[in-house]
Design a protein around this motif. Sequence first.
Motif, PDB file in Angstrom:
ATOM      1  N   MET A 114      13.135  -3.941   3.479  1.00 51.09           N
ATOM      2  CA  MET A 114      11.855  -4.417   3.207  1.00 51.09           C
ATOM      3  C   MET A 114      11.586  -5.649   2.675  1.00 51.09           C
ATOM      4  O   MET A 114      12.765  -6.024   1.946  1.00 51.09           O
ATOM      5  CB  MET A 114      11.175  -3.115   2.270  1.00 51.09           C
ATOM      6  CG  MET A 114       9.648  -3.359   2.040  1.00 51.09           C
ATOM      7  SD  MET A 114       9.175  -1.785   1.243  1.00 51.09           S
ATOM      8  CE  MET A 114       9.919  -1.823  -0.077  1.00 51.09           C
ATOM      9  N   SER A 115      10.475  -6.393   2.533  1.00 48.07           N
ATOM     10  CA  SER A 115      10.451  -7.821   2.169  1.00 48.07           C
ATOM     11  C   SER A 115      10.451  -7.989   0.536  1.00 48.07           C
ATOM     12  O   SER A 115      10.143  -6.853  -0.053  1.00 48.07           O
ATOM     13  CB  SER A 115       9.381  -8.476   2.769  1.00 48.07           C
ATOM     14  OG  SER A 115       8.250  -7.828   1.941  1.00 48.07           O
ATOM     15  N   TYR A 161      -0.009   7.552  -4.846  1.00 47.20           N
ATOM     16  CA  TYR A 161      -0.604   7.197  -3.290  1.00 47.20           C
ATOM     17  C   TYR A 161       0.166   5.839  -3.163  1.00 47.20           C
ATOM     18  O   TYR A 161       0.414   5.414  -2.025  1.00 47.20           O
ATOM     19  CB  TYR A 161      -1.953   7.007  -3.229  1.00 47.20           C
ATOM     20  CG  TYR A 161      -2.810   8.279  -2.836  1.00 47.20           C
ATOM     21  CD1 TYR A 161      -2.495   9.191  -1.751  1.00 47.20           C
ATOM     22  CD2 TYR A 161      -3.888   8.609  -3.759  1.00 47.20           C
ATOM     23  CE1 TYR A 161      -2.913  10.089  -1.547  1.00 47.20           C
ATOM     24  CE2 TYR A 161      -4.236   9.847  -3.466  1.00 47.20           C
ATOM     25  CZ  TYR A 161      -4.025  10.623  -2.268  1.00 47.20           C
ATOM     26  OH  TYR A 161      -4.650  11.658  -2.241  1.00 47.20           O
ATOM     27  N   PHE A 162       0.520   5.033  -3.991  1.00 45.55           N
ATOM     28  CA  PHE A 162       0.745   3.602  -3.861  1.00 45.55           C
ATOM     29  C   PHE A 162       2.257   3.226  -4.467  1.00 45.55           C
ATOM     30  O   PHE A 162       2.690   2.166  -4.291  1.00 45.55           O
ATOM     31  CB  PHE A 162      -0.201   2.701  -4.586  1.00 45.55           C
ATOM     32  CG  PHE A 162      -1.590   3.095  -4.532  1.00 45.55           C
ATOM     33  CD1 PHE A 162      -2.214   2.975  -3.315  1.00 45.55           C
ATOM     34  CD2 PHE A 162      -2.457   3.492  -5.604  1.00 45.55           C
ATOM     35  CE1 PHE A 162      -3.503   3.373  -2.972  1.00 45.55           C
ATOM     36  CE2 PHE A 162      -3.628   3.899  -5.343  1.00 45.55           C
ATOM     37  CZ  PHE A 162      -4.413   3.811  -4.046  1.00 45.55           C
ATOM     38  N   MET A 213      12.503   2.769  -0.480  1.00 47.51           N
ATOM     39  CA  MET A 213      12.674   1.834   0.758  1.00 47.51           C
ATOM     40  C   MET A 213      13.271   0.741   0.136  1.00 47.51           C
ATOM     41  O   MET A 213      13.421  -0.334   0.872  1.00 47.51           O
ATOM     42  CB  MET A 213      11.658   1.549   1.561  1.00 47.51           C
ATOM     43  CG  MET A 213      11.042   3.008   2.156  1.00 47.51           C
ATOM     44  SD  MET A 213       9.433   2.531   2.895  1.00 47.51           S
ATOM     45  CE  MET A 213       9.589   1.136   3.915  1.00 47.51           C
ATOM     46  N   PRO A 263       8.782  -9.586  -1.811  1.00 46.23           N
ATOM     47  CA  PRO A 263       7.509  -9.528  -2.571  1.00 46.23           C
ATOM     48  C   PRO A 263       6.960  -7.888  -2.291  1.00 46.23           C
ATOM     49  O   PRO A 263       6.479  -7.318  -3.428  1.00 46.23           O
ATOM     50  CB  PRO A 263       6.379 -10.178  -1.824  1.00 46.23           C
ATOM     51  CG  PRO A 263       7.173 -11.288  -1.052  1.00 46.23           C
ATOM     52  CD  PRO A 263       8.746 -10.634  -0.750  1.00 46.23           C
ATOM     53  N   ALA A 264       7.012  -7.133  -1.332  1.00 45.13           N
ATOM     54  CA  ALA A 264       6.930  -5.712  -1.173  1.00 45.13           C
ATOM     55  C   ALA A 264       7.635  -4.918  -2.359  1.00 45.13           C
ATOM     56  O   ALA A 264       7.211  -4.049  -3.069  1.00 45.13           O
ATOM     57  CB  ALA A 264       6.995  -5.135   0.056  1.00 45.13           C
ATOM     58  N   ILE A 266       6.279  -5.661  -5.917  1.00 42.43           N
ATOM     59  CA  ILE A 266       5.050  -4.776  -5.989  1.00 42.43           C
ATOM     60  C   ILE A 266       5.472  -3.325  -6.272  1.00 42.43           C
ATOM     61  O   ILE A 266       4.674  -2.733  -7.139  1.00 42.43           O
ATOM     62  CB  ILE A 266       4.112  -4.857  -4.874  1.00 42.43           C
ATOM     63  CG1 ILE A 266       3.699  -6.592  -4.730  1.00 42.43           C
ATOM     64  CG2 ILE A 266       2.702  -3.999  -4.901  1.00 42.43           C
ATOM     65  CD1 ILE A 266       2.664  -6.870  -3.456  1.00 42.43           C
ATOM     66  N   PHE A 267       5.994  -2.696  -5.418  1.00 44.92           N
ATOM     67  CA  PHE A 267       6.386  -1.244  -5.503  1.00 44.92           C
ATOM     68  C   PHE A 267       7.037  -0.803  -6.876  1.00 44.92           C
ATOM     69  O   PHE A 267       6.889   0.094  -7.329  1.00 44.92           O
ATOM     70  CB  PHE A 267       6.961  -0.582  -4.111  1.00 44.92           C
ATOM     71  CG  PHE A 267       6.329  -0.663  -3.022  1.00 44.92           C
ATOM     72  CD1 PHE A 267       5.093   0.325  -2.977  1.00 44.92           C
ATOM     73  CD2 PHE A 267       6.380  -1.317  -1.636  1.00 44.92           C
ATOM     74  CE1 PHE A 267       4.346   0.379  -1.816  1.00 44.92           C
ATOM     75  CE2 PHE A 267       5.489  -1.061  -0.609  1.00 44.92           C
ATOM     76  CZ  PHE A 267       4.564  -0.162  -0.526  1.00 44.92           C
ATOM     77  N   LEU A 310       4.405  -1.085  -9.509  1.00 46.45           N
ATOM     78  CA  LEU A 310       3.571   0.449  -9.325  1.00 46.45           C
ATOM     79  C   LEU A 310       4.399   1.682  -9.747  1.00 46.45           C
ATOM     80  O   LEU A 310       3.704   2.395 -10.546  1.00 46.45           O
ATOM     81  CB  LEU A 310       3.157   0.561  -8.005  1.00 46.45           C
ATOM     82  CG  LEU A 310       2.186  -0.500  -7.482  1.00 46.45           C
ATOM     83  CD1 LEU A 310       1.934  -0.536  -5.795  1.00 46.45           C
ATOM     84  CD2 LEU A 310       0.773  -0.360  -8.281  1.00 46.45           C
ATOM     85  N   TRP A 313       5.146   4.736  -2.809  1.00 44.16           N
ATOM     86  CA  TRP A 313       5.971   5.316  -1.805  1.00 44.16           C
ATOM     87  C   TRP A 313       7.131   4.235  -1.508  1.00 44.16           C
ATOM     88  O   TRP A 313       8.412   4.505  -1.086  1.00 44.16           O
ATOM     89  CB  TRP A 313       5.259   5.555  -0.326  1.00 44.16           C
ATOM     90  CG  TRP A 313       5.058   4.404   0.475  1.00 44.16           C
ATOM     91  CD1 TRP A 313       5.802   3.606   1.355  1.00 44.16           C
ATOM     92  CD2 TRP A 313       3.826   3.721   0.437  1.00 44.16           C
ATOM     93  NE1 TRP A 313       5.288   2.815   1.948  1.00 44.16           N
ATOM     94  CE2 TRP A 313       3.820   2.679   1.423  1.00 44.16           C
ATOM     95  CE3 TRP A 313       2.367   3.879  -0.280  1.00 44.16           C
ATOM     96  CZ2 TRP A 313       2.839   1.853   1.741  1.00 44.16           C
ATOM     97  CZ3 TRP A 313       1.354   2.989   0.257  1.00 44.16           C
ATOM     98  CH2 TRP A 313       1.599   1.866   1.110  1.00 44.16           C
TER      99      TRP A 313
END
Lengths: 537, 97
Positions: free
Chosen positions: A314-315, A302-303, A309, A317-318, A321-322, A325, A305
Amino acid sequence: MIEQEEKQKPLNFFQDSGGKKGILAWITSTDHKRIGLLYLYSLSVFFLVGVTLGLLMRLELINPGKDIVEAQTYNGFFTLHGVIMIFLFVIPGIPAVFGNIAMPLMLGARDVAFPKLNLLSWYLYIFGAALALSTLLVGKGAPDTGWTFYAPYSIKTGTNVTMAVFAAFILGFSSILTGLNFLTTIHRMRCEGMTWFRMPLFAWALYATSWIQLLATPVIGITLLMIAAERTLGVGLFDPTLGGDPILYQHLFWIYSHPAVYIMILPGMGVISEILPVFARRRIFGYTAIVYSSLAIAFIGYFVWGHHMFTSGMSGPARIIFSILTFLVAIPSAIKVFNWLATLYKGSIDLKPPMLFALGFIFLFLIGGLTGLVSGALATTVHLHDTYFVVGHFHYVMFGGTGFAFFAAIHYWFPKIYGRMYDIKAATRNFWIIFGGFNVLYFPMLWAGMMGMPRRYYDYLPEFHIPNIISTLGSWIVAFGIIMMIITLVKGFRNGKPVGKNPWNALTLEWQADSPPITENFEELPVVTEGPYEYKS
Amino acid sequence: MEKNHHIVGYITNIWVWVALVVLTIITITVAELDLQMLTVTVALAIATVKAGVVLAYFMHLKFDKIILTIFLGIVLLVFLSFIVLTFVDYSFRTTAI
């Protein structure tokens, strides 16, 4: 005497038409096995349409420049190829066909929890499919956005996007209802003695999948409706000229579509977990670890996705994190692969066609998984994003993984469904043709992608010519193998040698039922006293 | 005490209704203020409380088996993660600009 006994026996599900005739006996049946077969036949038709579009695309790409179609037609081809393969074949494939046919039998149940809802799911599937295919024939032609319908282009293009989006919305409903049905069936309909941890791993895989279907699918439903609202009412959700944000669309789309990757692969993993112990005559290694890894894949899935991108704006830090994950989800996947390999160790391996396809799955899924990590790492993805490397990667996962698991499943449960055996020698040959052709078709894509060939382009530079020629040749080999496989299975259905209840000597409950099973599966419901894989090695 | 009853009394229902109306008024009032990054957070928080009240009283979750609340909790957690992760992107993008 034997004849008398047979007369007293309940009819099998092919013979028992519920008092109706012809096609009506099928399209109004609420028997889970008949519905499973309805899915199998309709899915196969759509799969062949998808294969044909893929072949046409590969033919167009055999040389640089125009070969057989114009650029706009090519754009329609790859969009519909994606929509058909993803929404009509890979997502519903294993759960709708083999989940329906085999899962209630494996649980020792007489049917699924909501048989009428099950039939409704099939009707929604057919309605959605008809709508998707009709985009080819009406209005301004097939959508040219790619199967992801990325905004803002999908808001602006004049092609039939609204209709295709609505089709995907309807198909989502079918998926949700199937998930709901399976969850309830697994919770409520297991036979006596079948505790959660005596449940076959295929049922566990379907359990994890059903949760994803139930929780993630509504997100895509809403997102697609937002696209439709923006196209028809001009609401500024995704279009920057109206104050919207196109990256928000990508977030919403992939919040569903990445978990959907696990809707596609988890049931396939379940099939492999069933086949390996049967054909290695070994108890499955790490049953509990495989169960928890299925749940972990569903949960972590779920986490992650955002890894679709990384180059979208997209920023930072995001992205970090992705990426972390994404690497986490590789752990439960690897746990499964290591457990499968450990199951094979010191087993009495019997290379029958289902086992060959299962081993093919492991090999191809490994390549798919590892190339996924290359795409999930922030540094390498900048180079590889939107290149043929990604196309090669996801075909190794989707076709090499789910596709091969589907073929493994049909070869495994074929004698149970039809009560006859196909020609093992021919099926073995077909496996090698498809497996060989698959690698000739998709490995050059990894190579072309590494060299920088972008995906979704109608034309390419001369330096990419050789991998494209090889890839197109591979597509012909795969298509030939698939045709041969269909011929072998149809021949088996018509003239195959009749088999008894358990031709593979398997231990799960479906093999205690007749082949083909009677309408309500068992004359007396079985009682389970031990786990499903207690093979004496 | 109320756990023994499956029929919620009129008085409780009226209080729930009053609470929902008050929360709606707060939502509208807060929307007028310029809370910048917190605007969406506050709106979602109020909406969550309202949904919780509806689920607990109008949909009787408070009086049903605990397992249903646990399932719902997991779903809400997943949904919350969607929002948090999406906003990790948005908040950092805004700062960068």
